[in-house]
Design a protein around this motif. Structure first.
Motif, PDB file in Angstrom:
ATOM      1  N   MET A   1      37.661  37.791  27.690  1.00  0.00           N
ATOM      2  CA  MET A   1      38.373  36.826  28.417  1.00  0.00           C
ATOM      3  C   MET A   1      37.910  36.821  29.823  1.00  0.00           C
ATOM      4  SD  MET A   1      42.112  38.836  29.285  1.00  0.00           S
ATOM      5  CE  MET A   1      42.222  39.113  27.535  1.00  0.00           C
ATOM      6  N   TRP A   2      37.962  35.788  30.424  1.00  0.00           N
ATOM      7  CA  TRP A   2      37.777  35.526  31.784  1.00  0.00           C
ATOM      8  C   TRP A   2      38.596  36.484  32.755  1.00  0.00           C
ATOM      9  CZ3 TRP A   2      33.465  32.460  33.346  1.00  0.00           C
ATOM     10  CH2 TRP A   2      33.053  31.491  32.370  1.00  0.00           C
ATOM     11  N   ALA A   3      37.927  36.666  33.752  1.00  0.00           N
ATOM     12  CA  ALA A   3      38.809  37.485  34.530  1.00  0.00           C
ATOM     13  C   ALA A   3      39.902  36.717  35.325  1.00  0.00           C
ATOM     14  CB  ALA A   3      37.836  37.847  35.975  1.00  0.00           C
ATOM     15  N   THR A   4      40.048  35.400  35.484  1.00  0.00           N
ATOM     16  CA  THR A   4      41.230  34.675  35.844  1.00  0.00           C
ATOM     17  C   THR A   4      42.234  34.444  34.790  1.00  0.00           C
ATOM     18  OG1 THR A   4      39.695  32.826  35.276  1.00  0.00           O
ATOM     19  CG2 THR A   4      39.540  33.090  37.409  1.00  0.00           C
ATOM     20  N   HIS A   5      41.892  35.080  33.581  1.00  0.00           N
ATOM     21  CA  HIS A   5      42.845  35.009  32.457  1.00  0.00           C
ATOM     22  C   HIS A   5      43.462  36.175  32.437  1.00  0.00           C
ATOM     23  CE1 HIS A   5      40.751  31.300  30.815  1.00  0.00           C
ATOM     24  NE2 HIS A   5      41.731  31.005  31.840  1.00  0.00           N
ATOM     25  N   ASN A  40      38.121  41.523  44.364  1.00  0.00           N
ATOM     26  CA  ASN A  40      37.889  39.943  44.614  1.00  0.00           C
ATOM     27  C   ASN A  40      36.411  39.940  43.598  1.00  0.00           C
ATOM     28  OD1 ASN A  40      39.579  39.194  46.304  1.00  0.00           O
ATOM     29  ND2 ASN A  40      38.121  39.373  48.120  1.00  0.00           N
ATOM     30  N   GLU A  41      35.727  41.039  43.526  1.00  0.00           N
ATOM     31  CA  GLU A  41      34.369  41.040  42.765  1.00  0.00           C
ATOM     32  C   GLU A  41      35.141  41.001  41.219  1.00  0.00           C
ATOM     33  OE1 GLU A  41      31.469  44.600  41.499  1.00  0.00           O
ATOM     34  OE2 GLU A  41      31.249  43.745  43.658  1.00  0.00           O
ATOM     35  N   LEU A  42      35.933  41.701  40.967  1.00  0.00           N
ATOM     36  CA  LEU A  42      36.595  41.904  39.469  1.00  0.00           C
ATOM     37  C   LEU A  42      37.301  40.789  39.035  1.00  0.00           C
ATOM     38  CD1 LEU A  42      37.657  45.653  39.428  1.00  0.00           C
ATOM     39  CD2 LEU A  42      35.750  44.721  38.369  1.00  0.00           C
ATOM     40  N   ARG A  43      37.958  40.112  40.125  1.00  0.00           N
ATOM     41  CA  ARG A  43      38.579  38.855  39.975  1.00  0.00           C
ATOM     42  C   ARG A  43      37.754  37.666  39.909  1.00  0.00           C
ATOM     43  NH1 ARG A  43      43.823  38.391  37.718  1.00  0.00           N
ATOM     44  NH2 ARG A  43      45.191  39.962  38.680  1.00  0.00           N
ATOM     45  N   ARG A  48      33.618  38.123  33.401  1.00  0.00           N
ATOM     46  CA  ARG A  48      34.303  38.059  32.104  1.00  0.00           C
ATOM     47  C   ARG A  48      34.695  39.590  31.505  1.00  0.00           C
ATOM     48  NH1 ARG A  48      31.417  33.186  28.684  1.00  0.00           N
ATOM     49  NH2 ARG A  48      31.078  31.919  30.415  1.00  0.00           N
ATOM     50  N   PHE A  49      35.645  39.836  30.926  1.00  0.00           N
ATOM     51  CA  PHE A  49      36.048  40.948  30.373  1.00  0.00           C
ATOM     52  C   PHE A  49      35.992  41.254  28.680  1.00  0.00           C
ATOM     53  CE2 PHE A  49      37.657  41.207  34.635  1.00  0.00           C
ATOM     54  CZ  PHE A  49      37.516  42.370  34.995  1.00  0.00           C
ATOM     55  N   ILE A  50      35.543  42.466  28.517  1.00  0.00           N
ATOM     56  CA  ILE A  50      35.849  43.035  27.125  1.00  0.00           C
ATOM     57  C   ILE A  50      36.732  44.211  27.394  1.00  0.00           C
ATOM     58  CG2 ILE A  50      35.079  43.789  24.957  1.00  0.00           C
ATOM     59  CD1 ILE A  50      32.332  42.274  25.701  1.00  0.00           C
ATOM     60  N   ARG A  66      28.688  39.205  33.758  1.00  0.00           N
ATOM     61  CA  ARG A  66      28.546  37.640  34.077  1.00  0.00           C
ATOM     62  C   ARG A  66      27.242  37.329  33.618  1.00  0.00           C
ATOM     63  NH1 ARG A  66      29.821  38.002  40.655  1.00  0.00           N
ATOM     64  NH2 ARG A  66      31.840  39.158  40.625  1.00  0.00           N
ATOM     65  N   PHE A  67      27.353  35.887  33.202  1.00  0.00           N
ATOM     66  CA  PHE A  67      25.846  35.399  33.059  1.00  0.00           C
ATOM     67  C   PHE A  67      25.423  34.859  33.983  1.00  0.00           C
ATOM     68  CE2 PHE A  67      28.466  34.893  28.716  1.00  0.00           C
ATOM     69  CZ  PHE A  67      27.465  35.590  28.060  1.00  0.00           C
TER      70      PHE A  67
END
Length: 156
Positions: A1-5, A40-43, A48-50, A66-67
């Motif tokens: 998922m995206w970090a923002t999600h 901030n870097e993580l967010r 993206r996260f798995i 990140r791509f």
């Protein structure tokens, strides 16, 4: 998922695991440790996260990636790969790295990259065991820097 999600609860779990596993290493690094910067870097909107869960549905590890385009080459950059200590050396990290490598291949990235502290022997060994080598962008041994940039080409 995206970090923002990520939910706030999931983000706090991610951050707590990062801090438990890596705080000492960051504090002794040339980069130092800055909590707001790391949060901030993580967010970041590009992160993206798995998240790995066990059979009970409990979170046991994650990778954030990140791509990006690095020196004009499209890559999947492994920003963090963190596993709860009780689940380390059980194949969870290998499974997550394999998943990231497959994502890299499916999205036509040229390679997977990671930055590793030179004094983090377990992490260096882990990546080397999985076929990662010093990237062409890795600082030279005489640079005085305390990290290495590793990479593995994505199979076509």
């Amino acid at each position: 998922m995206w970090a923002t999600h990520l939910s706030d609860e999931d983000f706090e779990w991610v951050y707590a695991l990062f801090k438990a596993n890596m705080l000492d290493m960051y504090q002794k690094s040339q980069w130092g440790y800055d909590e707001n910067s790391k949060r901030n870097e993580l967010r970041a909107t590009t992160s993206r996260f798995i998240i790995a869960i066990n059979s009970k549905g409990e979170k046991i590890g994650y990778t954030t990636y990140r791509f990006v385009v690095d020196h004009n080459i499209p890559v999947a950059y492994c920003w963090e790969l963190q596993i709860l200590p009780a689940y380390q050396n059980k194949g969870i990290g290998s499974m997550m790295l394999d998943t990231l490598e497959r994502l890299s291949a499916r999205t036509n990235m040229a390679k997977v990259m990671a930055t590793v502290f030179l004094y983090n022997a377990p992490s260096l060994g882990f990546f080397h065991k999985h076929g990662y080598v010093s990237d062409v962008t890795c600082p030279s041994d005489d640079s005085g820097l305390d990290y290495a940039i590793l990479s593995k080409e994505t199979p076509s």
